[in-house]
Design an enzyme around this catalytic site. Structure first.
Site, PDB file in Angstrom:
ATOM      1  N   HIS A 156      18.272  -0.301  56.786  1.00 28.33           N
ATOM      2  CA  HIS A 156      18.925  -1.216  55.853  1.00 28.33           C
ATOM      3  C   HIS A 156      18.581  -0.966  54.391  1.00 28.33           C
ATOM      4  O   HIS A 156      19.098  -1.659  53.514  1.00 28.33           O
ATOM      5  CB  HIS A 156      18.566  -2.666  56.193  1.00 28.33           C
ATOM      6  CG  HIS A 156      19.328  -3.216  57.342  1.00 28.33           C
ATOM      7  ND1 HIS A 156      20.612  -3.709  57.229  1.00 28.33           N
ATOM      8  CD2 HIS A 156      19.001  -3.330  58.655  1.00 28.33           C
ATOM      9  CE1 HIS A 156      21.030  -4.118  58.406  1.00 28.33           C
ATOM     10  NE2 HIS A 156      20.088  -3.898  59.286  1.00 28.33           N
ATOM     11  N   LYS A 205      21.859 -14.143  45.681  1.00 27.10           N
ATOM     12  CA  LYS A 205      21.246 -13.142  46.553  1.00 27.10           C
ATOM     13  C   LYS A 205      19.740 -13.187  46.337  1.00 27.10           C
ATOM     14  O   LYS A 205      19.257 -13.880  45.444  1.00 27.10           O
ATOM     15  CB  LYS A 205      21.780 -11.741  46.279  1.00 27.10           C
ATOM     16  CG  LYS A 205      21.712 -11.316  44.821  1.00 27.10           C
ATOM     17  CD  LYS A 205      22.340  -9.938  44.619  1.00 27.10           C
ATOM     18  CE  LYS A 205      23.835  -9.978  44.675  1.00 27.10           C
ATOM     19  NZ  LYS A 205      24.403  -9.433  45.891  1.00 27.10           N
ATOM     20  N   ARG A 206      19.012 -12.473  47.154  1.00 29.13           N
ATOM     21  CA  ARG A 206      17.566 -12.398  46.999  1.00 29.13           C
ATOM     22  C   ARG A 206      17.220 -11.928  45.589  1.00 29.13           C
ATOM     23  O   ARG A 206      17.900 -11.079  45.014  1.00 29.13           O
ATOM     24  CB  ARG A 206      17.000 -11.432  48.053  1.00 29.13           C
ATOM     25  CG  ARG A 206      15.507 -11.219  48.026  1.00 29.13           C
ATOM     26  CD  ARG A 206      15.083 -10.512  49.307  1.00 29.13           C
ATOM     27  NE  ARG A 206      15.816  -9.261  49.504  1.00 29.13           N
ATOM     28  CZ  ARG A 206      15.363  -8.071  49.088  1.00 29.13           C
ATOM     29  NH1 ARG A 206      14.227  -7.975  48.438  1.00 29.13           N
ATOM     30  NH2 ARG A 206      16.070  -6.982  49.336  1.00 29.13           N
ATOM     31  N   LYS A 224      18.478  -5.728  42.165  1.00 22.31           N
ATOM     32  CA  LYS A 224      19.724  -6.495  42.213  1.00 22.31           C
ATOM     33  C   LYS A 224      20.152  -6.942  40.812  1.00 22.31           C
ATOM     34  O   LYS A 224      21.266  -7.434  40.626  1.00 22.31           O
ATOM     35  CB  LYS A 224      19.578  -7.683  43.158  1.00 22.31           C
ATOM     36  CG  LYS A 224      19.371  -7.233  44.616  1.00 22.31           C
ATOM     37  CD  LYS A 224      19.227  -8.395  45.572  1.00 22.31           C
ATOM     38  CE  LYS A 224      18.927  -7.941  46.985  1.00 22.31           C
ATOM     39  NZ  LYS A 224      20.069  -7.299  47.650  1.00 22.31           N
ATOM     40  N   THR A 273      26.234  -8.105  51.938  1.00 18.48           N
ATOM     41  CA  THR A 273      27.210  -8.879  52.705  1.00 18.48           C
ATOM     42  C   THR A 273      27.720 -10.061  51.895  1.00 18.48           C
ATOM     43  O   THR A 273      28.804 -10.574  52.167  1.00 18.48           O
ATOM     44  CB  THR A 273      26.617  -9.383  54.030  1.00 18.48           C
ATOM     45  OG1 THR A 273      25.416 -10.109  53.773  1.00 18.48           O
ATOM     46  CG2 THR A 273      26.315  -8.228  54.970  1.00 18.48           C
ATOM     47  N   LYS A 295      31.557 -11.938  51.590  1.00 20.73           N
ATOM     48  CA  LYS A 295      31.833 -13.373  51.744  1.00 20.73           C
ATOM     49  C   LYS A 295      32.551 -13.926  50.516  1.00 20.73           C
ATOM     50  O   LYS A 295      33.490 -14.734  50.645  1.00 20.73           O
ATOM     51  CB  LYS A 295      30.520 -14.125  51.987  1.00 20.73           C
ATOM     52  CG  LYS A 295      29.838 -13.753  53.283  1.00 20.73           C
ATOM     53  CD  LYS A 295      28.364 -14.157  53.274  1.00 20.73           C
ATOM     54  CE  LYS A 295      27.616 -13.453  54.392  1.00 20.73           C
ATOM     55  NZ  LYS A 295      26.160 -13.497  54.220  1.00 20.73           N
TER      56      LYS A 295
END
Length: 814
Positions: free
Chosen positions: A352, A540-541, A546, A648, A652
């Site tokens: 991942h 998100k985390r 990110k 993901t 969504k």
């Protein structure tokens, strides 16, 4: 089911469990009663599923993951059973509202972010596709943590989800197994074979609790088996009798620590030890369970790969490989060769991430001390593996040392996972190519057929069917309901992108969802936001790659532009963040604090707060995401190209009609292929450009010195940010990490400053396009239709065709 029958079931449960009639029941009693009624209905299907598996000798997948972020169960299971209208009607007749009961339930605290949510989506899709599956994980008492923001800073509190979650758990104490830690090994010969005896170990009992997993309008109900750690001996009576009360229960306390929380802090030896014990505990319990069940059914192990495939979700369950070897050799008497052949034809590995810190490495001494026999087996796997590598890479010590499972006093879990699996897959086209070209290229050259790709997917019925009922109704009106069983049908919705009725209704649905979120923000944050503004969302985390920092730098640029020119014509924006930072991740927690400082400054500045607002949603989780995603206009997917395996959340948001602003990274590339670059906002360096820039010596200071906006913004962050009449907080560490570097690495490792100007350029384009509501909604509808390729149903079908080859239990009833 007839409503009369359902009413009788609910009333009967209330009477037997609580001794009350419906009119006198509390909401809490009604919630647990409905949960038990639903569980009973699912149990009937579960029994039918097990009988069908037995009758067909069906091959099934055992999905091992340290996380399953399943969210709330009540509404999801009622929806999947096709009883939503019946429950709403019956409960209304009893003076109760289903939504009130849904609100009572706590999210199951069994995961952190995308990894756990993906596992939950796959379990949902497997049941919907009538494919037999069992998930395995740990029954965390408190899960990750409940996030509280105090004076802008993240504080972690226990998440007591079991108060409501226990109703969904079925204890299976008769299937408990023991897991052994520590101790010594004694070798002796028996009948010409070397026998290994494990002595003086500490024993922990693993007690399984099953959660039933339903599929949408499916007869299949699968199992999520969660292991709870219990002491084999709960009380030392001798010590208790002597008055040494704490030591008398010490064994119980130490054992139960294993299943207390998800991801204990591991910056100290004790934390590392607990993490490794968690991994071995859940792996050993799961493999014992799988092999015990198989032996009861077939009485032999040579056919295990024909009946079971074990999918390990990232490197956390990698110990499944040596543990399988241990059980087959030490318990069942197989030779090394036979045990290895079975193991390597049963285990498959999903990678991942390419982030080095996530490719787990454990101290050799720690592995040896916690599980001496497993360590011994890993040493032998490594010896044989390196011997084979020597034949493929003769005299190439450098390559072999990189590929070795044990090297430099470390056990490398990713290398072990590749060596012991028959399949290795990435989770997006770009990510899988990076694995072959870079991260695992030497492994790929040895066994290229082992590597493949399965792009991630989402449980689209949950993320649209349940979370966005208005949009679901609109799509159903236009193309019919078949898309809820076959996601490919959703692509037909694109034909209505220019239909006036569709556009009008879509616009109202989005507005209603934004008003719902605005109410939530007002209630929980005390901030009034304008539903007519663009809802620009990054959820998100919290991690540096990110790039929430890039988002904040752009927000500050917009703020200072408005301060310089209050009459500037800009599209009003509400910037919304949702994120948790790992408790020991200092920089991530500082970024959360920076977001709050910026929000405090902007939201309390009357000169700009009709055009800009900044909101941080506390304790972001599945149930909040179900409110947030249907309301989003712009989806921030801005990781450094080549860093995000897939994502993901991007899927969504897209499914709910948000347009993506993002780099060509992870699944963003496949989103672009599905909807076209004209229907999203692409910016920034591509993966090859990132590599070239870093290879040639990236100079972050150059961007700071040459870009006046960056200089102004970073100087202001360093000097102090906050409301005019409040404290000004300096974020010198963040600024230094971007332009100078720190003790942990070089300056700006994720190229925030390099991508800043292009990000701002594309943000301006997005703002201008949002003013044209019709064109924006047309693009949004195309995104909804294009999301069909990201259904988890498609993902599990890809896994099944390329890797698993499971037995379908029965055909869908059309």
């Amino acid at each position: 089911m007839e409503k009369k029958q359902l009413r009788s079931l609910i009333a009967g449960k209330l009477s037997r469990h609580y001794g009350v009639e419906p009119r006198n029941a509390t909401k809490n009693q009604m919630y647990h009663t409905c949960a038990l009624v639903v569980r009973d209905l699912m149990m009937e299907k579960w029994n039918k599923t097990q009988k069908e598996i037995e009758k067909k000798h069906a091959k099934q997948v055992c999905y091992l993951s340290l996380e399953f972020l399943i969210g709330k169960s009540l509404k999801n299971n009622i929806y999947n059973l096709g009883l939503l209208d019946e429950f709403q009607c019956v409960l209304k007749g009893m003076g109760c509202d289903l939504q009130d009961l849904v609100d009572i339930e706590e999210d199951a605290a069994l995961g952190n972010g995308g990894l756990g949510r993906l596992a939950a989506c796959y379990m949902d899709a497997l049941a919907a596709q009538n494919l037999p599956a069992t998930g395995f994980s740990i029954l965390y008492e408190y899960g990750l943590f409940k996030q509280r923001i105090i004076e802008g800073q993240q504080t972690e509190l226990p998440d007591s989800w079991l108060d409501t979650g226990r109703s969904w758990l079925i204890p299976r104490t008769d299937e408990a197994v023991e897991v052994h830690f520590g101790g010594e090994l004694v070798e002796h010969w028996e009948s010409g074979h070397l026998a290994i005896e494990h002595q003086n170990y500490t024993s922990v009992t693993a007690v399984p609790h099953d959660m039933l997993i339903s599929g949408y309008q499916s007869d299949t109900v699968n199992t999520l088996r969660l292991w709870q750690a219990k002491a084999t001996r709960t009380l030392d009576f001798k010590l208790f009798g002597e008055g040494d009360y704490l030591r008398a229960i010490e064994e119980q306390a130490m054992a139960e620590t294993i299943s207390k929380i998800l991801y204990p802090e591991d910056k100290h030896v004790e934390g590392k030890s607990l993490r490794l014990k968690q991994q071995y505990f859940f792996v050993s319990a799961s493999i014992q369970n799988i092999i015990n069940h198989h032996m009861r059914t077939y009485g032999r192990l040579d056919n295990l790969p024909k009946r079971v495939v074990i999918q390990i979700n990232d490197t956390h369950p990698t110990l499944v490989i040596p543990e399988m070897m241990r059980i087959m050799m030490d318990v069942h008497g197989l030779t090394w060769e036979d045990a290895w052949d079975i193991t390597t034809h049963t285990v498959a590995y999903t990678n991942h991430t390419i982030m080095p810190e996530a490719l787990e490495r454990w101290s050799e001494d720690l592995v040896k001390s916690i599980m001496p026999r497993v360590y011994q087996i890993i040493v032998e796997i490594n010896r044989r593996f390196c011997e084979d590598l020597w034949n493929f890479y003769p005299n190439d010590w450098d390559t072999i040392s990189k590929m070795a499972i044990i090297a430099y006093n470390e056990v490398r879990m990713a290398n072990l996972a590749i060596a012991g699996s028959f399949s290795v897959n990435g989770v997006s086209a770009l990510h899988s190519q990076i694995l072959k070209d870079d991260s695992f290229k030497d492994f790929y050259h040895v066994t290229p057929a082992k590597f493949n790709n399965v792009t991630n997917g989402i449980a689209y019925r949950r993320w649209m069917g349940q979370a966005n009922e208005g949009l679901t109704a609109l799509v159903t009106d236009k193309i019919g309901p078949d898309f809820l069983k076959d996601p490919k049908e959703l692509k037909n919705f694109a034909a209505f992108a220019e239909d006036e009725d569709t556009l009008t209704r879509f616009d109202k649905i989005k507005r209603d969802n934004k008003e719902r979120l605005a109410r939530y923000i007002k209630e929980h944050n005390g901030i009034t936001v304008d539903p007519d503004s663009m809802f620009d969302v990054q959820a998100k985390r919290l991690h540096e790659y990110k790039r929430q920092t890039l988002n904040i730098l752009h927000i500050l640029r917009m703020y200072y532009e408005l301060k310089d020119n209050p009459n500037l014509d800009v599209t009003p924006r509400t910037f919304i963040f949702g994120a948790k930072a790992a408790p020991g991740y200092y920089t991530a927690k500082q970024i959360i604090r920076l977001i709050h400082s910026v929000a405090d400054m902007i939201n309390n500045d009357p000169q700009v707060n009709d055009k800009l607002k900044v909101v941080f949603l506390e304790d972001y989780k599945v149930s909040i995401a179900e409110i947030l995603m249907p309301a989003a206009n712009l989806s921030e997917q801005i990781s450094t190209a080549g860093r995000e395996a897939s994502g993901t959340g991007n899927m969504k948001f897209m499914l709910n009609g948000a347009l993506t602003i993002g780099t060509m990274d992870g699944a963003n590339i496949e989103i672009c292929e599905s909807v076209g670059e004209e229907n999203m906002f692409i910016f920034g360096l591509r993966k090859d450009e990132v590599l070239d820039l870093q290879r040639n010596g990236y100079n972050a200071m150059y961007y700071y010195q040459q870009n006046a906006w960056l200089s102004r913004i970073l100087n202001s962050i360093q000097n102090g940010i906050g409301r005019a009449d409040g404290p000004q907080v300096s974020y010198q560490d963040i600024v230094h990490s971007l332009i100078i570097g720190n003790d942990y690495g070089t300056a700006d490792p994720y190229l925030v400053l390099a991508d800043f100007e292009d990000y701002c350029r594309v943000q301006r384009i997005a703002g201008e396009q949002f003013k044209d509501a019709k064109t924006w909604n047309q693009k949004a509808i195309i995104n909804v239709a294009g999301a069909h390729i990201f259904a988890a149903d498609r993902s599990v079908q890809d896994y099944n065709e390329r890797i698993w080859h499971l037995t379908t239990l029965w055909k869908d009833k059309k």
